[in-house]
Design an enzyme around this catalytic site. Structure first.
Site, PDB file in Angstrom:
ATOM      1  N   HIS A  18      -3.473 -31.254  -3.493  1.00 41.59           N
ATOM      2  CA  HIS A  18      -3.511 -30.072  -4.521  1.00 41.59           C
ATOM      3  C   HIS A  18      -5.066 -30.609  -5.287  1.00 41.59           C
ATOM      4  O   HIS A  18      -5.853 -29.659  -5.703  1.00 41.59           O
ATOM      5  CB  HIS A  18      -2.492 -29.707  -5.276  1.00 41.59           C
ATOM      6  CG  HIS A  18      -1.149 -29.448  -4.492  1.00 41.59           C
ATOM      7  ND1 HIS A  18      -0.049 -29.861  -4.869  1.00 41.59           N
ATOM      8  CD2 HIS A  18      -1.167 -28.734  -3.337  1.00 41.59           C
ATOM      9  CE1 HIS A  18       0.830 -29.488  -3.958  1.00 41.59           C
ATOM     10  NE2 HIS A  18       0.124 -28.757  -3.137  1.00 41.59           N
ATOM     11  N   ASP A 115      -3.169 -23.355  -8.765  1.00 41.97           N
ATOM     12  CA  ASP A 115      -3.056 -23.394  -7.205  1.00 41.97           C
ATOM     13  C   ASP A 115      -1.461 -22.822  -7.082  1.00 41.97           C
ATOM     14  O   ASP A 115      -0.856 -22.385  -7.919  1.00 41.97           O
ATOM     15  CB  ASP A 115      -3.015 -24.721  -6.899  1.00 41.97           C
ATOM     16  CG  ASP A 115      -2.038 -25.674  -7.493  1.00 41.97           C
ATOM     17  OD1 ASP A 115      -0.869 -25.428  -7.807  1.00 41.97           O
ATOM     18  OD2 ASP A 115      -2.319 -26.936  -7.521  1.00 41.97           O
TER      19      ASP A 115
END
Ligand code: UDP
Length: 479
Positions: A18, A115
């Site tokens: 991420h 995210d």
């Protein structure tokens, strides 16, 4: 009032998969689209994270990076909490620190980009009058599944889980039961309800960015963007902005790293790189079989190893080290390291993946199919053996071998589910990727995709245009 410069805050959830693409998006917004950028990072391991960030951004001092104080979850988690739920809880716990940071900033951001795991920050963003965006660091196919989820036919999800029927998503390839995600195995359970809740937050955003590009996934990209297909389910536009990966300069000679120095001495496209992402782990029996399979293949290799973990394929997710400091390799077959000296290298814990995939000697990649690894392999023109372990990796593996023709896939038959992939199969797949006609065909295809990805990011390419459009939309929203 039109602000003189847009200021985007990006929030990265724990996990290198991420953090790395979020930093790349931040760099692109800063260098190509005129944003001021602050990246907030939630992490369990601040020293590893800091060194990764330093590697990615050392030449970009204008990028403002803030590590939020680590969250201690030890007293808050039930023992069987899934990986996704753990990340979600950590993100929720980080909101007060994020709020304090916003309050302390002279010019607070006008845009918040999170995210998949960061939508818990949306209420805060709305309180501060910021636009809300989600950056999905995964395929358009999974993005389409996710945005459709709050509206999906419940009976179909039950038939999917109970009768192994495919999940039909408008405009996209159906998701076969064998390739499904963990939450879809248990509709009615909290893991499914949590994913639906996240999906609802995602579709409520002012916009969704995806780390993919139009020509890689034309059907799924069109489906998620077209109003008549799935576009009606999202509040804002969907922008394909990838492939955003860490790229490195190709150097003729490397001095800084033992693996790269070794690769310098190997013939072009002769080495297979074996790595299961930032968190992937295997059982001891599987690791031994993999070792013997590599030996049997007689191909040169670089293999990133982690101590075996029984029954948890993401066992290193929160504890990955930045550099090999785990030196005991006694879980590998006796004599393996000695017998393969010269043929291959075993690297404990962590390797400079972008540099390895970008090295001319690397000619194949045994990968767990994390989306970043997939994109990095494609952008370096490297064909793959796909060996999915968890999360959406089986969908990625399916796309690579069946749609794109750039990988051969490890087969785990129904009887062997949870079982061990044998050394003969491993050797065979490695050889299929490295030598022979099939390898040549895959290499041609993956190099075409590499060019297509580079084109998407170039000045008038589809992803560049898409991010420019998102910038314009941010400007009009803050006017
Ligand atoms: N990575 C790396 N060295 C390693 C393992 C992973 O640099 O030894 C990087 C890799 O290049 C990629 C990221 O970590 O950018 C992993 O992301 P991916 O989506 O492939 O998998 P995840 O770790 O999220 O499952």
């Amino acid at each position: 009032m039109v602000p003189s410069k847009l200021h985007a805050a990006l929030l990265a959830s724990p996990g290198m998969g991420h953090l790395i693409p979020t930093v790349e998006l931040g760099k692109r917004l800063l260098t190509h689209h005129g944003f001021d950028v602050t990246i907030f990072v939630v992490t369990t391991d601040s020293s590893t994270t800091a060194s990764q960030i330093h590697q990615q951004t050392s030449n970009l001092t204008a990028l403002n990076i803030i590590l939020l104080p680590p969250v201690d979850l030890s007293t808050k988690l039930a023992p069987d909490t899934s990986l996704g739920e753990q990340i979600g809880i950590m993100m929720g716990e980080s909101i007060p620190s994020l709020r304090s940071s916003f309050l302390s900033m002279k010019s607070p951001p006008s845009v918040l980009i999170v995210d998949l795991f960061g939508t818990a920050a949306f209420p805060l963003a709305r309180e501060f009058d910021m636009s809300t965006y989600v950056f999905l660091t995964t395929s358009a196919w999974l993005s389409a599944v996710t945005t459709y989820l709050p509206f999906i036919d419940k009976e179909m999800t039950e038939r999917h889980a109970n009768n192994r029927e495919p999940l039909f998503i408008p405009g996209c390839e159906p998701v076969r039961f064998e390739d499904t995600l963990e939450p879809f195995l248990s509709p009615g359970e909290p893991i499914y309800a949590n994913y639906v809740a996240v999906a609802k937050e995602i579709v409520s955003a002012d916009g969704i960015l995806m780390n993919t590009w139009q020509d890689l996934e034309p059907a799924a990209t069109n489906a998620i963007r077209e109003f008549e297909i799935l576009g009606k389910f999202t509040n804002g536009p969907v922008y394909p902005v990838g492939p955003l990966v860490r790229t490195v300069e190709v150097k003729p000679v490397h001095e800084e790293n033992e693996v790269l120095r070794w690769l310098d001495k190997q013939p072009v496209e002769s080495v297979i790189y074996v790595s299961f992402g930032s968190g992937g782990t295997m059982s001891e029996e599987q690791m031994r079989e993999l070792a013997l399979g590599l030996e049997l293949s007689q191909q040169r290799f670089v293999w990133v190893v982690r101590p075996p973990v029984e029954g948890d394929a993401s066992g290193a997710f929160f504890g990955v080290a930045s550099d090999g400091n785990e030196t005991t390799l006694d879980y590998l077959p006796e004599g393996f390291v000695k017998r393969t000296r010269g043929l291959g290298l075993v690297v404990p814990m962590w390797a400079p993946q972008a540099e390895i995939l970008g090295h001319p000697a690397t000619g194949g990649f045994v990968t767990h199919c994390g989306w970043n690894s997939v994109l990095e392999s494609v952008l370096n023109g490297v064909p793959m053996v796909s060996w999915p372990l968890y999360a959406e990796q089986k969908m990625n593996a399916c796309m690579l071998s069946e749609e794109l023709g750039v990988a051969v896939r490890v087969k785990v038959t129904a009887e062997q589910e949870g079982g061990v992939v044998c050394k003969e199969q491993i050797a065979n797949l490695v050889r299929r990727v490295m030598v022979g006609e099939e390898s040549v065909a895959m290499r041609v295809k993956v190099k075409e995709l590499k060019l297509s990805g580079e084109k998407a990011l170039s000045k008038s390419g589809s992803s560049h245009e898409s991010l420019s459009q998102m910038t314009k939309d941010c400007v009009s929203r803050s006017a």
